[in-house]
Design an enzyme around this catalytic site. Structure first.
Site, PDB file in Angstrom:
ATOM      1  N   HIS A  24     -17.542   3.688  -6.065  1.00 47.83           N
ATOM      2  CA  HIS A  24     -18.693   2.807  -6.297  1.00 47.83           C
ATOM      3  C   HIS A  24     -18.305   1.670  -7.236  1.00 47.83           C
ATOM      4  CE1 HIS A  24     -21.754   6.086  -5.371  1.00 47.83           C
ATOM      5  NE2 HIS A  24     -20.738   6.835  -5.709  1.00 47.83           N
ATOM      6  N   TYR A  25     -19.124   0.623  -7.282  1.00 47.84           N
ATOM      7  CA  TYR A  25     -19.145  -0.217  -8.479  1.00 47.84           C
ATOM      8  C   TYR A  25     -20.442   0.053  -9.209  1.00 47.84           C
ATOM      9  CZ  TYR A  25     -21.774  -3.988  -5.895  1.00 47.84           C
ATOM     10  OH  TYR A  25     -22.663  -4.733  -5.171  1.00 47.84           O
ATOM     11  N   THR A  26     -20.420  -0.226 -10.535  1.00 51.49           N
ATOM     12  CA  THR A  26     -21.619   0.064 -11.339  1.00 51.49           C
ATOM     13  C   THR A  26     -22.738  -0.930 -11.072  1.00 51.49           C
ATOM     14  OG1 THR A  26     -20.541  -1.143 -13.132  1.00 51.49           O
ATOM     15  CG2 THR A  26     -20.433   1.274 -13.216  1.00 51.49           C
ATOM     16  N   GLU A  89     -17.418   5.799 -10.503  1.00 51.84           N
ATOM     17  CA  GLU A  89     -18.077   4.509 -10.726  1.00 51.84           C
ATOM     18  C   GLU A  89     -17.079   3.556 -11.379  1.00 51.84           C
ATOM     19  OE1 GLU A  89     -20.977   3.144 -10.050  1.00 51.84           O
ATOM     20  OE2 GLU A  89     -22.306   4.834  -9.518  1.00 51.84           O
ATOM     21  N   HIS A 131     -19.407   3.766  -1.283  1.00 49.36           N
ATOM     22  CA  HIS A 131     -20.835   4.064  -1.215  1.00 49.36           C
ATOM     23  C   HIS A 131     -21.463   3.391   0.011  1.00 49.36           C
ATOM     24  CE1 HIS A 131     -24.736   4.585  -3.816  1.00 49.36           C
ATOM     25  NE2 HIS A 131     -24.675   5.422  -2.814  1.00 49.36           N
ATOM     26  N   ASP A 141     -21.565  -1.419  -2.298  1.00 48.80           N
ATOM     27  CA  ASP A 141     -20.446  -1.135  -3.201  1.00 48.80           C
ATOM     28  C   ASP A 141     -19.423  -0.164  -2.606  1.00 48.80           C
ATOM     29  OD1 ASP A 141     -22.614   0.832  -3.585  1.00 48.80           O
ATOM     30  OD2 ASP A 141     -21.488   1.594  -5.301  1.00 48.80           O
TER      31      ASP A 141
HETATM   32 ZN   LIG Z   1     -22.814   3.159  -5.597  1.00 49.17          ZN
END
Ligand SMILES: [Zn+2]
Length: 245
Positions: A24-26, A89, A131, A141
């Site tokens: 993911h990215y935050t 993340e 994600h 993301d």
């Molecule tokens: Zn995510």
């Protein structure tokens, strides 16, 4: 690899064997704000790890517990992705904050952490996903700037070799054989796509998720010639991995 602990209360017990790694990215302005939210019991979200821009790695949930990072979605037929996955993340503002580049030190750390996780658990290369792959209708993301090709070259995930698709290009609004074949191929890769139906918004979002990962310089949502050739290339690799299970 140094890992700092910052415990989150947001986890429970796994209900499925571990079989996936989700990146993911935050998507928040700062890493501090993201970590605070991932540890906030009111927010009800978490991840096993956070990787900061500097490459610092923070563990928030133990690997054998079920962290709450994936939400609603599906991958390879599994609708409880949290129970079956480890979530990382990666601190990055994402599309809401200008989609910054991922710094080198951060990618090096994500690679090292991912390789360590893959060495500890039976996660197949075809089940290292973003994600956006499990929730293409609502998530983007880790985004089109994430270097998936480099990860694959270093043993984390798959990268397709182009292969003749055997089905024609198609686009939103189309129907018929080419769309059915496209759906079938994306399903075999692992996407939660219906096997029949016209080229609707749901299918477009899956094609976009595929492009975000494997053809990031042109995000059209159209299954053009190049996209079809990459989909077939990936489908072949996935099939060869899953048939060995
Ligand atoms: Zn995510």
């Amino acid at each position: 690899m140094q890992v700092i602990k910052h415990a989150s209360p947001n986890f429970n017990e796994r209900r499925l064997p571990l079989s996936m790694l989700v990146l993911h990215y935050t998507g928040m302005e700062t890493g501090e704000a993201a970590i605070e939210r991932l540890a906030d019991s009111d927010a009800g979200v978490s991840a096993h790890y956070v990787v900061e821009e500097t490459g610092r790695i923070i563990q928030m949930v133990a690997e054998d517990k079920r962290a709450w990072h994936a939400g609603k979605g599906v991958w390879r037929g599994c609708e409880d992705v949290n129970s079956a996955s480890i979530g990382i993340e990666i601190v990055n503002g994402g599309h809401d904050f200008g989609l910054p580049d991922y710094p080198e030190a951060q990618i090096v750390a994500v690679l090292a952490l991912s390789r360590a996780i893959l060495s500890r658990h039976p996660i197949a290369a075809c089940d290292v996903i973003g994600h956006s792959d499990l929730a293409p209708d609502r998530k983007q993301d880790p985004g089109e700037k994430f270097p998936w090709k480099r990860l694959a070259e270093n043993g984390v995930g798959l990268w397709p070799d182009p292969a003749p698709a055997g089905f024609a290009p198609s686009a939103p609004g189309d129907d018929g054989e080419a769309v059915e074949a496209l759906r079938q191929s994306l399903f075999e890769i692992g996407y939660g796509v219906a096997r029949t139906g016209a080229y609707d918004d749901a299918l477009k979002s899956v094609v976009l998720a595929f492009q975000r990962r494997f053809r990031p310089d042109l995000l059209s949502g159209n299954a053009d010639e190049e996209t079809c050739v990459l989909i077939e290339g990936l489908r072949r690799k996935v099939t060869s991995v899953t048939s060995k299970r």
